[in-house]
Design an enzyme around this catalytic site. Structure first.
Site, PDB file in Angstrom:
ATOM      1  N   GLY A 197      40.239  25.778  47.426  1.00  0.00           N
ATOM      2  CA  GLY A 197      39.686  25.302  48.681  1.00  0.00           C
ATOM      3  C   GLY A 197      40.789  24.888  49.628  1.00  0.00           C
ATOM      4  O   GLY A 197      41.901  24.557  49.226  1.00  0.00           O
ATOM      5  N   ASP A 208      44.154  35.544  36.055  1.00  0.00           N
ATOM      6  CA  ASP A 208      44.335  34.309  36.815  1.00  0.00           C
ATOM      7  C   ASP A 208      44.539  33.119  35.882  1.00  0.00           C
ATOM      8  O   ASP A 208      45.404  32.268  36.115  1.00  0.00           O
ATOM      9  CB  ASP A 208      43.123  34.067  37.717  1.00  0.00           C
ATOM     10  CG  ASP A 208      43.292  32.856  38.604  1.00  0.00           C
ATOM     11  OD1 ASP A 208      44.167  32.894  39.485  1.00  0.00           O
ATOM     12  OD2 ASP A 208      42.560  31.862  38.413  1.00  0.00           O
ATOM     13  N   GLU A 248      45.728  41.958  48.974  1.00  0.00           N
ATOM     14  CA  GLU A 248      44.341  41.861  48.531  1.00  0.00           C
ATOM     15  C   GLU A 248      44.287  40.997  47.271  1.00  0.00           C
ATOM     16  O   GLU A 248      45.148  41.095  46.398  1.00  0.00           O
ATOM     17  CB  GLU A 248      43.804  43.254  48.194  1.00  0.00           C
ATOM     18  CG  GLU A 248      43.768  44.185  49.385  1.00  0.00           C
ATOM     19  CD  GLU A 248      42.407  44.187  50.062  1.00  0.00           C
ATOM     20  OE1 GLU A 248      42.377  44.292  51.286  1.00  0.00           O
ATOM     21  OE2 GLU A 248      41.408  44.081  49.353  1.00  0.00           O
ATOM     22  N   LYS A 260      47.897  30.482  35.391  1.00  0.00           N
ATOM     23  CA  LYS A 260      47.828  29.021  35.359  1.00  0.00           C
ATOM     24  C   LYS A 260      48.446  28.447  34.084  1.00  0.00           C
ATOM     25  O   LYS A 260      49.264  27.521  34.147  1.00  0.00           O
ATOM     26  CB  LYS A 260      46.374  28.565  35.487  1.00  0.00           C
ATOM     27  CG  LYS A 260      45.736  28.862  36.833  1.00  0.00           C
ATOM     28  CD  LYS A 260      44.263  28.505  36.834  1.00  0.00           C
ATOM     29  CE  LYS A 260      43.629  28.821  38.177  1.00  0.00           C
ATOM     30  NZ  LYS A 260      42.171  28.571  38.189  1.00  0.00           N
TER      31      LYS A 260
END
Length: 274
Positions: A248, A147, A136, A151
């Site tokens: 994406g 997050d 999940e 990075k």
């Protein structure tokens, strides 16, 4: 080059699409034929092409000695960690778009790559759908700054060849910013942004993630949606700014395809791991 893809969600599907549509161009750039030998997913519905073998058990791919490179796209740092370790121990190259995995388990993974004389690349950023089934995607990762910490941790590593223990990163999310604070900032022509910052002072690297109030003149002010912005400063280069789509299917898939080129045209992992 024979490859296996583990995780055929949004990004995995994009990789298969690009490899099919741009096969000739990709093979020309890489310098050899690319063959998808296996795909692995928990959903049989993704098995739409008889030209490659399908399995629900990633061990089937790792046991195939003809497979040179594994592309891991399932996310998380549990099952994905096991896949990464077994891939490298089996003498196979690894491409992953899993920044969570590398930020939290990177030292061991990079060490195994070096120990086994294989290659690992991770240019892509990754946006996983929950429907992948393996893990999940925790929505709190964004608002709590986790997050962003993944990075900036990897960007710091790329700059200084040193992976900071994730537990040492100071993280403050935007979840405590109130609606009133947002409105006040807006009235002043400013905007809160969650910013990750890495600084090296002498031999110490410090990494912070925290909300920052930015003016419209700041280049990061307008970065939103699926886009990422990176500001950097080098002693001899000065200030630079990078901007582009960071999520994406096809943008991420394109980055993964570029890693196939690097697999073919680079040396085995030989950098020091701290």
């Amino acid at each position: 080059m024979k490859i296996g893809i583990i995780g055929i969600g949004t990004v995995g599907g994009g990789v298969l699409e690009l490899l099919k549509k741009e096969k000739k161009n990709i093979e020309k750039r890489v310098g050899e034929k690319i063959e998808v030998s296996w795909i692995c997913d928990l959903k049989e519905s993704v098995n739409k092409d008889s030209s490659y073998r399908f399995t629900k058990d990633y061990e089937d791919i790792l046991k195939d000695e003809s497979v040179e490179t594994i592309i891991e796209l399932i996310g998380g740092n549990t099952v994905a960690f096991s896949i990464a370790k077994e891939t490298l121990k089996n003498g196979k190259n690894l491409i992953t778009a899993n920044k969570y995995l590398l930020a939290t388990k990177g030292k061991e993974i990079f060490g195994l790559a070096k120990e086994n004389g294989v290659k690992i690349f991770f240019e892509a950023a990754l946006s996983l759908a929950q429907s992948n089934g393996y893990a999940e995607l925790d929505p709190t990762f964004d608002v709590k700054g986790i997050d962003t910490a993944h990075k900036i941790s990897l960007l710091s590593y790329l700059v200084w060849d040193e992976l900071v223990d994730f537990e040492k990163i100071k993280i403050e999310g935007i979840d405590k910013i109130t609606k009133e604070q947002v409105e006040v900032a807006k009235s002043l022509g400013k905007r809160f942004k969650l910013i990750g910052e890495a600084i090296k002072i002498e031999n110490e690297i410090e990494i912070y993630v925290q909300p920052s109030l930015l003016d419209k003149e700041d280049q990061l002010y307008g970065v939103k949606d699926a886009y990422n912005g990176i500001e950097s400063y080098g002693e001899h280069l000065g200030e630079t700014f990078f901007y582009g789509k960071g999520a994406g299917a096809l943008p991420t898939a394109n980055a993964i395809i570029s890693d196939l080129y690097k697999i073919k045209n680079s040396n085995a992992w030989n950098e020091s791991v701290n």
